[in-house]
Design a protein around this motif. Structure first.
Motif, mmCIF file in Angstrom:
data_model
loop_
_atom_site.group_PDB
_atom_site.id
_atom_site.type_symbol
_atom_site.label_atom_id
_atom_site.label_comp_id
_atom_site.label_asym_id
_atom_site.label_seq_id
_atom_site.Cartn_x
_atom_site.Cartn_y
_atom_site.Cartn_z
ATOM 1 N N ALA A 17 6.024 3.619 -9.006
ATOM 2 C CA ALA A 17 5.646 4.338 -10.233
ATOM 3 C C ALA A 17 4.139 4.324 -10.426
ATOM 4 O O ALA A 17 3.524 5.350 -10.741
ATOM 5 N N ALA A 18 3.512 3.160 -10.229
ATOM 6 C CA ALA A 18 2.072 3.036 -10.425
ATOM 7 C C ALA A 18 1.300 3.860 -9.407
ATOM 8 O O ALA A 18 0.299 4.499 -9.744
ATOM 9 N N GLY A 19 1.740 3.856 -8.162
ATOM 10 C CA GLY A 19 1.059 4.636 -7.127
ATOM 11 C C GLY A 19 1.105 6.119 -7.418
ATOM 12 O O GLY A 19 0.111 6.830 -7.215
ATOM 13 N N GLY A 28 -2.051 3.565 -13.848
ATOM 14 C CA GLY A 28 -0.901 2.889 -13.270
ATOM 15 C C GLY A 28 -0.982 1.378 -13.311
ATOM 16 O O GLY A 28 0.049 0.691 -13.316
ATOM 17 N N SER A 29 -2.190 0.844 -13.371
ATOM 18 C CA SER A 29 -2.346 -0.614 -13.415
ATOM 19 C C SER A 29 -1.827 -1.213 -14.711
ATOM 20 O O SER A 29 -1.635 -2.429 -14.803
ATOM 21 N N MET A 30 -1.589 -0.383 -15.715
ATOM 22 C CA MET A 30 -0.955 -0.853 -16.951
ATOM 23 C C MET A 30 0.448 -1.365 -16.670
ATOM 24 O O MET A 30 0.986 -2.167 -17.430
ATOM 25 N N LEU A 31 1.056 -0.883 -15.580
ATOM 26 C CA LEU A 31 2.395 -1.325 -15.199
ATOM 27 C C LEU A 31 2.352 -2.538 -14.276
ATOM 28 O O LEU A 31 3.154 -3.458 -14.416
ATOM 29 N N THR A 32 1.431 -2.520 -13.327
ATOM 30 C CA THR A 32 1.446 -3.537 -12.277
ATOM 31 C C THR A 32 0.859 -4.879 -12.713
ATOM 32 O O THR A 32 1.411 -5.931 -12.384
ATOM 33 N N ASN A 50 -3.850 -7.091 -7.706
ATOM 34 C CA ASN A 50 -3.581 -5.666 -7.898
ATOM 35 C C ASN A 50 -4.490 -4.797 -7.030
ATOM 36 O O ASN A 50 -4.126 -3.677 -6.654
ATOM 37 N N ARG A 51 -5.687 -5.302 -6.697
ATOM 38 C CA ARG A 51 -6.639 -4.518 -5.904
ATOM 39 C C ARG A 51 -6.135 -4.285 -4.477
ATOM 40 O O ARG A 51 -6.514 -3.295 -3.844
ATOM 41 N N ILE A 52 -5.284 -5.189 -3.958
ATOM 42 C CA ILE A 52 -4.702 -4.951 -2.639
ATOM 43 C C ILE A 52 -3.854 -3.687 -2.678
ATOM 44 O O ILE A 52 -3.956 -2.817 -1.798
ATOM 45 N N ALA A 53 -3.016 -3.583 -3.697
ATOM 46 C CA ALA A 53 -2.158 -2.413 -3.838
ATOM 47 C C ALA A 53 -2.988 -1.151 -4.054
ATOM 48 O O ALA A 53 -2.681 -0.091 -3.491
ATOM 49 N N ILE A 54 -4.036 -1.256 -4.868
ATOM 50 C CA ILE A 54 -4.894 -0.105 -5.134
ATOM 51 C C ILE A 54 -5.585 0.355 -3.855
ATOM 52 O O ILE A 54 -5.661 1.557 -3.561
ATOM 53 N N LEU A 55 -6.082 -0.595 -3.067
ATOM 54 C CA LEU A 55 -6.773 -0.256 -1.825
ATOM 55 C C LEU A 55 -5.846 0.480 -0.859
ATOM 56 O O LEU A 55 -6.169 1.573 -0.371
ATOM 57 N N LEU A 56 -4.673 -0.108 -0.574
ATOM 58 C CA LEU A 56 -3.751 0.498 0.384
ATOM 59 C C LEU A 56 -3.165 1.798 -0.158
ATOM 60 O O LEU A 56 -2.945 2.753 0.592
ATOM 61 N N ASN A 214 3.240 0.893 -4.003
ATOM 62 C CA ASN A 214 2.088 1.731 -4.351
ATOM 63 C C ASN A 214 1.802 2.773 -3.272
ATOM 64 O O ASN A 214 1.468 3.928 -3.571
ATOM 65 N N MET A 215 1.920 2.377 -2.019
ATOM 66 C CA MET A 215 1.641 3.293 -0.920
ATOM 67 C C MET A 215 2.623 4.454 -0.905
ATOM 68 O O MET A 215 2.229 5.612 -0.737
ATOM 69 N N PHE A 216 3.910 4.142 -1.102
ATOM 70 C CA PHE A 216 4.914 5.213 -1.136
ATOM 71 C C PHE A 216 4.702 6.102 -2.357
ATOM 72 O O PHE A 216 4.798 7.331 -2.278
ATOM 73 N N GLY A 217 4.389 5.473 -3.499
ATOM 74 C CA GLY A 217 4.121 6.246 -4.708
ATOM 75 C C GLY A 217 2.912 7.153 -4.546
ATOM 76 O O GLY A 217 2.905 8.283 -5.030
ATOM 77 N N ALA A 218 1.884 6.658 -3.844
ATOM 78 C CA ALA A 218 0.689 7.469 -3.605
ATOM 79 C C ALA A 218 1.004 8.670 -2.722
ATOM 80 O O ALA A 218 0.492 9.765 -2.937
#
Length: 255
Positions: A17-19, A28-32, A50-56, A214-218
């Motif tokens: 969802a966040a991605g 989206g970081s409001m969720l993660t 959370n920055r790992i998810a944001i980066l990828l 996050n990657m799939f959501g992106a």
């Protein structure tokens, strides 16, 4: 830290969802981050993790936009340079502020931005002929330096302001703007994640599990942006901004 199957599902599901939200709009970081804190991570570690998810997420998002020929790295990197410089300077001058007052100030700015999105739909949907140039103008460099300064100093809501700068300041529609925004945030995150890792404020395992979602959501978000077009992306943007504004005003609390 051990992760039960239901926590893994929660992290991946929330990450999807966040991605999607981050790639099509922002916030989206409001969720993660609340979820990472819920599973037991301290606030600073949750922020870093959370920055790992944001980066990828943004690697996948930028790659998808590039494959769809929406993002041109040969030219679009230029706007990232002043934003990064501004963010570094902003971080150097960051000071302690009243959190509640700060949230209300940001919410007020976002209300104004939301009104512009709602009342001037053509500016967000149509590419402005004659305004978009491969080489940014001096004014556009100044705009993105200012957005970077804001992001380094305050951070909250910077994705929405990046979109505003790309749409209103550069003339891109929301499809192109989102692609460039994802790339700029990708570059931002490389530096910020490194700082969190240096200070040992990252849970690698939790970050990678979250990143899978996050990657799939992106990927979903980038494809939705390109196929749905700026008209539908604008609706997602309005929804995301309303949720963030209500949260900042304390109507409900997710962070």
């Amino acid at each position: 830290m051990e992760f039960e199957w239901y926590l893994i599902l929660a992290l991946v599901g929330t990450g999807i969802a966040a991605g999607f939200i981050n790639t099509t709009a922002g916030g989206g970081s409001m969720l993660t981050i609340p979820l990472l804190m819920f599973i037991g991570l301290p606030a600073n570690v949750a922020n870093g993790t959370n920055r790992i998810a944001i980066l990828l997420q943004n690697i996948i998002g930028a790659g998808t936009f590039r494959n769809k020929q929406v993002l041109d790295l040969k030219t679009d990197y230029r706007l990232a340079v002043p934003a990064i410089l501004g963010s570094l300077l902003g971080a150097l001058f960051a000071v302690e502020m009243d959190v509640n007052l700060l949230k209300k100030i940001i919410a007020g700015l976002m209300v104004v931005l939301l009104l512009v999105v709602v009342l001037k739909p053509d500016a967000w949907v149509k590419e402005l002929a004659g305004k978009v140039d491969a080489k940014p103008t001096v004014m556009q460099y100044i705009i993105f330096f200012g957005i970077g300064l804001y992001g380094g100093f305050i951070q909250m809501g910077v994705g929405f302001f990046l979109l505003a700068g790309l749409v209103l300041g550069c003339g891109h529609n929301l499809v192109r703007a989102n692609a460039i925004k994802v790339f700029i945030v990708l570059i931002y995150t490389i530096f910020s994640l490194g700082i969190f890792i240096f200070h040992k404020q990252v849970d690698i395992v939790a970050g990678l599990i979250l990143a899978a979602g996050n990657m799939f959501g992106a990927w979903l978000g980038a494809n939705f942006t390109v196929k749905g077009g700026a008209k539908y992306v604008r609706y997602v943007l309005i929804f995301a901004m309303v949720i963030v504004i209500l949260n900042l005003f304390g109507v409900f609390v997710v962070v």
